[in-house]
Design a protein around this motif. Structure first.
Motif: not given
Lengths: 396, 396
Positions: A198-209
């Motif tokens: 599995y590839l688990i991605a914690d993307e909670v900061y998606r907007e902050f780029t």
């Protein structure tokens, strides 16, 4: 007297928590402490989310559906669609914070003594959930001199065993601020498919780029549907950390049905928080534009001020609101404590997060700290000034 | 495609959940379904709790303290004081529902493959949390003919091994409605002290008791401080199941500090829910008096109506709002499904919870159902009438 569990004894404590009594003591003695250590943004929660709760008409505060209501999850799917992530309500489970999504993900894919590979430094609570679930974290080292980019794929290959169940990334990263490129996600896609992980991605900061490429989600990568699990949260996105609403997202139906069983045991996520989170999904893009502009200015100010300090090395973060700094010292835990106990500029000091707690490999990160730039620019500038003066005094 | 965990595969599903699609289908076809199966009370949430949330003035929805604020926990301690349970704020951790308190308790005291003895039938989700924590549930049988009183202490003794860590009770009980006497709690105190075990008591139905003796908490029992862990929740007490606020309470400082480490990993319980729960603590006694009177009437009506049906046996519950009924059939799962699929009285039917899911011993409870008396008396009376007609038709 009965003893507590070995698991409980081995639960890691947050690297920041050890410092809290020293910070409280400093405040008791009248000092002002500028907090560079925490990820609690000062940004206002969108008014429409606050209003939705204030205007609710509940008379019986009932359980919600275990996975969140159909309507709410459809709106969440609409949010993902705007980010080129094509999912439906049935691919989403509403959780009590990203924390619970992570706990569900680990329990869903790993048994006791199974292994999950995580690039370090990583969010310290990954260790906590892994310990609670009986899962072993296997760190792969990413380096400050590369801005904490994805380690070479060969380094991952060397660590994969029969017990490896997943690779877990945080993108953009806490505590590194690193934003993985599309090419890096594709490299990870190849390796998880090759080894059936599995590839688990914690993307909670998606907007902050803060670069032109922006965020590339693991669920934008074609052919990864059965392998990809996204951990998500409204906490940072809408500055509503106290709501405790997150999401587990996967196109793998067995993952969803299994995670749901863990969800059923705890009945439902909090109802008021879901009202706030559902309303927050209507937050206009201008909110994010403003927030992003603010964080970008803070980041630029922070980096340029830090670079004026002699002998320190700063990673250049492209996302989230954290930054790892290497100091010309040997023990950042001691330095952080000394700042709170003994150092003042005009009766002010700063609290930083020693980075050693973000590493799983013993001895790594001992001379590093994490700075969260969640403060206004005036405070941030003063904080870096204090840090510079402190280093002179500490080394001298 | 990677597989899910063995743990995930073995997670039990709620006995009710399997029936949900049949209930939905019945409703789609225009039938009315009276729900005797769920523990969601129809009682109104206290207005002061609802108002506290509507009148909140938050502008940034921040994390709360991991264990809940000092002020909130002091108020909770005051609530316990009124119930002759002498604890302080530092003995209390605020959790995300009683569910999380139970998960924290299990992780705090038990490692993988450790054992917890639970009188059966028991709340089905205990199985879920045990599976998630890798803990083995060892059932000890309590019997309908005894109203599900505490099994003989010798039965517990026979089951205690080197791996036994705790005895877990629910008092008053879901699904049994049984209220343990002071003498029974004292018997349990003797055995947990003798074998150096924990005694975990789920006391979420503390207020719902219908005999003169009332509730006797494990923390009222002297000399049990190091062994006793209370699981608690505001869900049923103030009819606010959707808040998701519970408490883990113990005078054992190592239990509290260890449970807190599990709490730190998930950061904090939900903020809005804590506002509601804190306000709910000011609910006047008259609210409980009214609620108790209502439930007592419902219970009396339910029992007397059920006893009119030939061939059934009813346990006489003294607490909570559940009742186990033995039917003159062999497979209550099949009967419950048949009720939803094929049986109607004036286009109405009832949904019941088959009791087999509340037993850990295979084969037990196959001819039993659980009824939750959380409906108004008119509906309750009609529901029992339908149940009686259904039995005639099913058996005939």
């Amino acid at each position: 007297m009965p003893s507590v569990s070995r698991k409980g004894l081995s639960m890691p404590q947050s690297p920041i928590r050890k410092l809290v009594p020293f910070a409280e003591n400093a405040k008791k003695k009248g000092a002002k402490v500028i907090h560079l250590n925490i990820g609690q943004p000062d940004i206002k929660t969108p008014q429409l989310a606050l209003d939705a709760v204030k205007n609710n008409n509940l008379t019986v505060l009932e359980y919600s559906r275990t996975e969140g209501s159909e309507g709410f999850r459809e709106k969440v799917a609409g949010y993902y669609e705007k980010h080129q992530i094509h999912v439906t309500a049935s691919d989403i489970i509403v959780t009590t914070g990203g924390s619970e999504a992570l706990a569900f993900a680990m329990s869903t894919i790993a048994d006791n003594d199974d292994e999950i590979i995580i690039p370090e430094p990583f969010y310290a609570n990954y260790n906590g959930f892994a310990t609670a679930c009986g899962v072993k974290v296997v760190p792969v080292i990413s380096k400050l001199e590369d801005n904490f980019a994805l380690p070479p794929i060969e380094d991952f290959e060397k660590l994969i065993t029969a017990k490896t169940r997943a690779i877990l990334i945080c993108n953009p990263g806490n505590p590194t601020g690193y934003l993985y490129s599309k090419e890096e996600i594709q490299k990870l896609a190849v390796i998880v498919k090759k080894h059936d992980l599995y590839l688990i991605a914690d993307e909670v900061y998606r907007e902050f780029t803060y670069n032109e490429e922006g965020h590339y989600s693991i669920l934008q990568e074609e052919g990864l549907d059965e392998h990809a699990i996204i951990i998500d949260s409204v906490s940072k996105r809408y500055s509503m950390c106290g709501a405790r609403i997150g999401f587990l997202v996967s196109k793998n139906k067995e993952v969803i049905s299994t995670a749901l069983k863990f969800g059923q045991a705890r009945l439902s996520p909090p109802t008021y928080a879901q009202i706030a989170a559902e309303a927050a999904l209507d937050t206009p893009q201008s909110y994010f534009d403003d927030v992003k502009t603010e964080y970008l200015q803070r980041r630029n100010l922070l980096i340029s001020e830090l670079e004026k300090i002699e002998g320190i090395e700063v990673a250049k973060p492209q996302g989230a609101f954290y930054c790892i700094v290497e100091l010309p010292i040997t023990d950042a835990d001691d330095f952080a404590q000394w700042l709170l106990e003994d150092f003042r500029v005009d009766n002010e000091t700063v609290m930083v997060a020693p980075a050693s707690g973000f590493y799983a490999t013993p001895g790594l990160g001992k001379n590093q700290i994490r700075i969260a730039y969640v403060l206004d620019q005036t405070s941030l500038k003063r904080a870096v000034h204090i840090l510079g003066e402190a280093l002179k005094s500490y080394i001298g």
